[in-house]
Write a protein that holds these residues in place. Structure first.
Motif, PDB file in Angstrom:
ATOM      1  N   ALA A 187       0.780  -1.292  -0.183  1.00  0.00           N
ATOM      2  CA  ALA A 187      -0.068   0.129   0.166  1.00  0.00           C
ATOM      3  C   ALA A 187       0.914   1.319  -0.030  1.00  0.00           C
ATOM      4  CB  ALA A 187      -0.902  -0.023   1.269  1.00  0.00           C
ATOM      5  N   GLU A 191       3.981   6.583   5.217  1.00  0.00           N
ATOM      6  CA  GLU A 191       3.161   7.792   5.166  1.00  0.00           C
ATOM      7  C   GLU A 191       1.647   7.194   5.033  1.00  0.00           C
ATOM      8  OE1 GLU A 191       4.773  10.720   2.538  1.00  0.00           O
ATOM      9  OE2 GLU A 191       3.278  10.432   1.133  1.00  0.00           O
ATOM     10  N   ILE A 195      -3.560   7.061   5.715  1.00  0.00           N
ATOM     11  CA  ILE A 195      -4.884   6.618   5.079  1.00  0.00           C
ATOM     12  C   ILE A 195      -5.397   5.314   5.700  1.00  0.00           C
ATOM     13  CG2 ILE A 195      -5.996   5.996   3.081  1.00  0.00           C
ATOM     14  CD1 ILE A 195      -3.920   7.685   1.462  1.00  0.00           C
ATOM     15  N   GLN A 198      -7.052   4.952   8.888  1.00  0.00           N
ATOM     16  CA  GLN A 198      -8.439   5.450   8.912  1.00  0.00           C
ATOM     17  C   GLN A 198      -9.534   4.598   8.452  1.00  0.00           C
ATOM     18  OE1 GLN A 198      -8.823   8.796   9.799  1.00  0.00           O
ATOM     19  NE2 GLN A 198      -6.649   8.843  10.293  1.00  0.00           N
ATOM     20  N   LEU A 202     -13.782   3.505   9.543  1.00  0.00           N
ATOM     21  CA  LEU A 202     -14.664   3.136   8.787  1.00  0.00           C
ATOM     22  C   LEU A 202     -15.439   1.735   8.733  1.00  0.00           C
ATOM     23  CD1 LEU A 202     -15.908   4.333   6.139  1.00  0.00           C
ATOM     24  CD2 LEU A 202     -14.254   2.879   4.688  1.00  0.00           C
ATOM     25  N   ILE A 216     -11.390  -5.591   4.340  1.00  0.00           N
ATOM     26  CA  ILE A 216     -11.103  -4.695   2.889  1.00  0.00           C
ATOM     27  C   ILE A 216     -10.592  -5.740   1.717  1.00  0.00           C
ATOM     28  CG2 ILE A 216      -9.511  -3.032   1.858  1.00  0.00           C
ATOM     29  CD1 ILE A 216     -11.580  -1.791   3.341  1.00  0.00           C
ATOM     30  N   ARG A 217     -11.054  -5.662   0.545  1.00  0.00           N
ATOM     31  CA  ARG A 217     -10.495  -6.450  -0.348  1.00  0.00           C
ATOM     32  C   ARG A 217     -10.082  -4.997  -1.493  1.00  0.00           C
ATOM     33  NH1 ARG A 217      -7.893 -10.966  -1.152  1.00  0.00           N
ATOM     34  NH2 ARG A 217      -9.484 -12.414  -0.659  1.00  0.00           N
ATOM     35  N   ILE A 218      -8.921  -5.098  -2.074  1.00  0.00           N
ATOM     36  CA  ILE A 218      -8.597  -4.288  -3.328  1.00  0.00           C
ATOM     37  C   ILE A 218      -9.048  -5.106  -4.463  1.00  0.00           C
ATOM     38  CG2 ILE A 218      -6.717  -2.921  -4.543  1.00  0.00           C
ATOM     39  CD1 ILE A 218      -7.425  -1.904  -1.680  1.00  0.00           C
ATOM     40  N   THR A 219      -9.909  -4.648  -5.278  1.00  0.00           N
ATOM     41  CA  THR A 219     -10.232  -5.267  -6.602  1.00  0.00           C
ATOM     42  C   THR A 219      -9.378  -4.844  -7.587  1.00  0.00           C
ATOM     43  OG1 THR A 219     -11.597  -3.635  -7.379  1.00  0.00           O
ATOM     44  CG2 THR A 219     -12.705  -5.265  -5.740  1.00  0.00           C
ATOM     45  N   GLY A 220      -9.256  -5.761  -8.677  1.00  0.00           N
ATOM     46  CA  GLY A 220      -8.661  -5.369  -9.806  1.00  0.00           C
ATOM     47  C   GLY A 220      -7.369  -5.789  -9.911  1.00  0.00           C
TER      48      GLY A 220
ATOM     49  N   THR B 112      -0.998  10.913  -4.910  1.00  0.00           N
ATOM     50  CA  THR B 112      -1.135   9.913  -4.016  1.00  0.00           C
ATOM     51  C   THR B 112      -1.130  10.642  -2.426  1.00  0.00           C
ATOM     52  OG1 THR B 112       1.386   9.867  -4.058  1.00  0.00           O
ATOM     53  CG2 THR B 112       0.206   8.279  -5.177  1.00  0.00           C
ATOM     54  N   ARG B 113      -1.118  11.943  -2.607  1.00  0.00           N
ATOM     55  CA  ARG B 113      -1.305  12.505  -1.134  1.00  0.00           C
ATOM     56  C   ARG B 113      -2.457  13.430  -1.514  1.00  0.00           C
ATOM     57  NH1 ARG B 113       4.960  14.406  -0.656  1.00  0.00           N
ATOM     58  NH2 ARG B 113       5.354  12.461   0.501  1.00  0.00           N
ATOM     59  N   LEU B 160     -18.537   3.323  -1.723  1.00  0.00           N
ATOM     60  CA  LEU B 160     -19.207   3.522  -0.394  1.00  0.00           C
ATOM     61  C   LEU B 160     -19.895   4.883  -0.413  1.00  0.00           C
ATOM     62  CD1 LEU B 160     -15.380   2.782   1.006  1.00  0.00           C
ATOM     63  CD2 LEU B 160     -17.539   1.480   1.068  1.00  0.00           C
ATOM     64  N   ILE B 195     -12.731  10.079   5.378  1.00  0.00           N
ATOM     65  CA  ILE B 195     -12.001   8.813   5.178  1.00  0.00           C
ATOM     66  C   ILE B 195     -12.022   8.346   3.802  1.00  0.00           C
ATOM     67  CG2 ILE B 195     -11.641   6.295   5.727  1.00  0.00           C
ATOM     68  CD1 ILE B 195     -13.078   7.180   8.720  1.00  0.00           C
ATOM     69  N   VAL B 196     -13.367   8.434   3.197  1.00  0.00           N
ATOM     70  CA  VAL B 196     -13.475   7.604   1.936  1.00  0.00           C
ATOM     71  C   VAL B 196     -12.680   8.429   0.864  1.00  0.00           C
ATOM     72  CG1 VAL B 196     -15.321   6.862   0.362  1.00  0.00           C
ATOM     73  CG2 VAL B 196     -15.767   6.876   2.679  1.00  0.00           C
ATOM     74  N   GLN B 198     -10.091   9.709   1.261  1.00  0.00           N
ATOM     75  CA  GLN B 198      -8.689   9.285   1.181  1.00  0.00           C
ATOM     76  C   GLN B 198      -8.285   7.974   0.345  1.00  0.00           C
ATOM     77  OE1 GLN B 198      -6.496  11.419   2.850  1.00  0.00           O
ATOM     78  NE2 GLN B 198      -8.385  12.505   3.102  1.00  0.00           N
ATOM     79  N   LEU B 199      -9.106   7.146  -0.040  1.00  0.00           N
ATOM     80  CA  LEU B 199      -8.996   6.026  -0.598  1.00  0.00           C
ATOM     81  C   LEU B 199      -8.635   6.090  -1.871  1.00  0.00           C
ATOM     82  CD1 LEU B 199     -12.193   4.037   0.832  1.00  0.00           C
ATOM     83  CD2 LEU B 199      -9.661   3.798   1.479  1.00  0.00           C
ATOM     84  N   PRO B 201      -6.435   8.495  -3.272  1.00  0.00           N
ATOM     85  CA  PRO B 201      -4.981   8.344  -3.476  1.00  0.00           C
ATOM     86  C   PRO B 201      -4.269   7.071  -2.998  1.00  0.00           C
ATOM     87  CG  PRO B 201      -5.817   9.926  -1.618  1.00  0.00           C
ATOM     88  CD  PRO B 201      -6.835   9.651  -2.567  1.00  0.00           C
ATOM     89  N   LEU B 202      -4.922   6.264  -2.375  1.00  0.00           N
ATOM     90  CA  LEU B 202      -4.242   5.079  -1.758  1.00  0.00           C
ATOM     91  C   LEU B 202      -4.369   3.868  -3.216  1.00  0.00           C
ATOM     92  CD1 LEU B 202      -3.277   3.015   0.528  1.00  0.00           C
ATOM     93  CD2 LEU B 202      -5.663   2.304   0.649  1.00  0.00           C
ATOM     94  N   LEU B 203      -5.567   4.088  -3.856  1.00  0.00           N
ATOM     95  CA  LEU B 203      -5.797   3.385  -4.998  1.00  0.00           C
ATOM     96  C   LEU B 203      -4.892   3.965  -6.205  1.00  0.00           C
ATOM     97  CD1 LEU B 203      -9.479   2.997  -4.872  1.00  0.00           C
ATOM     98  CD2 LEU B 203      -7.778   1.085  -4.360  1.00  0.00           C
ATOM     99  N   SER B 205      -2.064   5.090  -5.885  1.00  0.00           N
ATOM    100  CA  SER B 205      -0.654   4.334  -5.721  1.00  0.00           C
ATOM    101  C   SER B 205      -0.586   2.914  -5.606  1.00  0.00           C
ATOM    102  CB  SER B 205      -0.447   4.832  -4.018  1.00  0.00           C
ATOM    103  OG  SER B 205       0.465   3.965  -3.485  1.00  0.00           O
ATOM    104  N   GLY B 215      -9.962  -1.038  -7.301  1.00  0.00           N
ATOM    105  CA  GLY B 215     -11.391  -0.603  -6.621  1.00  0.00           C
ATOM    106  C   GLY B 215     -11.121  -1.287  -5.306  1.00  0.00           C
ATOM    107  N   ILE B 216     -12.561  -0.966  -4.465  1.00  0.00           N
ATOM    108  CA  ILE B 216     -12.749  -1.552  -3.040  1.00  0.00           C
ATOM    109  C   ILE B 216     -13.714  -2.351  -3.063  1.00  0.00           C
ATOM    110  CG2 ILE B 216     -13.369  -0.462  -0.898  1.00  0.00           C
ATOM    111  CD1 ILE B 216     -10.492   0.083  -1.094  1.00  0.00           C
TER     112      ILE B 216
END
Lengths: 228, 228
Positions: A187, A191, A195, A198, A202, A216-220, B112-113, B160, B195-196, B198-199, B201-203, B205, B215-216
């Protein structure tokens, strides 16, 4: 023979669940606790859930010396205190896997909200507090402690792993993925724990609404290349 | 006959993908753009991807008047400007579905931030800026725009949904779930957008690392009772 895996706070719900799952996967574990007596009780409970477990119970500072990759699974309220107590126990070259989530429950607030941590995240606070040469990797925030601690549940979710060195994360991923049903996903840098930490509030909020033990599952992502 | 669904910023990647998917699901859509000409081009492109589409293209302020549930899919850089321009167009009783993500890319930083938004999230900023009586629901942050805009891709992920009134979220969920492969999950009050959002930039990355369009998915929810 794989190296023992110390779990600081291993008598708590998340730590004990992790210890139990790792023990059932054949990994030697060391349950750390503030009290040797409570560590011993957790070991007995673990031996019932995982009869072939290689497990010992020690006070935290002794547990932390037992293996190169140390898991920290304590409430945010106790994180800094624990890291202070581990200053003389942790040594350069060790990895500390921080699972701390700064929920507002630490100050009598809601577990569906978080506290701002000056360093950006609990994991970054941990990196600031560990002795020089110890590296922090963040992981395990989104796995339900109840789910993890229930040996009758088949896990089926991801663990988001944050850290600044890929090689460190890969070592943690290997341990995580020794537990059936957990996939480790890289991930990003430490830093990114800002995220990932958090996600726990949720999920706590979703669990309250859905009566679930959500993860949580990351798809794709390709089924094959799950670690990058 | 279901009501038309206006999409402000419908010529952008996310907005166009949303319009195309909704049109293919038989929903009438209205593509809003700053320029009527660009809206018209997006309509032509959409008609090729969804030959039976009921779609019109209008400037944003006119588009926003066409239906009770208005989607806002513009970059964070343009969110406040768009909301200012919609002050006279939006009316009490309308819902605004905000998909804005405050990535640092808005100020030439990294995608990503994120930027800190004083109100807590872009969605909460939107709630502050819309006319009285208009309610903001936040959704769609984690669906890849590329994935959404590619009619040959089968979606398989969650959306979400955050908002302060369950009935409002249910209306948005119904629209989201009219797109095959998307499941709406009630992610709590509007403040959970902190929270949501922020997801994304995580994705982003994760996508850079895994060459994916991630996706989530929330695991552990019953297959049947997906909306609560």
């Amino acid at each position: 023979m794989s190296e023992p895996i110390p779990i600081i706070g291993g008598t708590g719900a998340l730590g004990w669940g992790l210890a139990m799952r790792l023990a059932r996967a054949g990994r030697p574990v060391v349950i750390g606790s503030r009290s040797a007596e409570r560590a011993g009780e957790a070991v007995e409970r673990l031996a019932r859930a995982a009869p072939d477990a290689q497990v010992e119970g020690l006070v935290n500072a002794e547990a932390a010396r037992r293996g190169p990759i140390v898991f920290l699974t304590v409430p945010f309220r106790a994180q800094a205190e624990n890291l202070n107590n581990l200053r003389d126990a942790l040594e350069p070259g060790q990895l500390l896997v921080d699972a701390t989530v700064p929920t507002a429950a630490a100050v009598s607030g809601k577990a569906t909200r978080t506290l701002g941590v000056w360093q950006g995240s609990a994991a970054q606070q941990a990196q600031e507090m560990v002795p020089d040469g110890v590296t922090v990797v963040a992981a395990l925030h989104t796995v339900s402690a109840q789910e993890l601690g229930d040996p009758n549940t088949q896990l089926d979710e991801d663990v988001l792993v944050c850290g600044d060195r890929k090689a460190d994360k890969a070592r943690v991923a290997e341990i995580v993925e020794s537990i059936p049903g957990l996939r480790a996903v890289n991930a990003g840098p430490l830093e990114a724990a800002r995220i990932v930490e958090q996600l726990t509030p949720l999920l706590i909020s979703i669990n309250a609404r859905y009566k679930s033990r959500a993860g949580i599952r990351i798809t794709g992502l390709g089924a094959e290349d799950h670690w990058r």
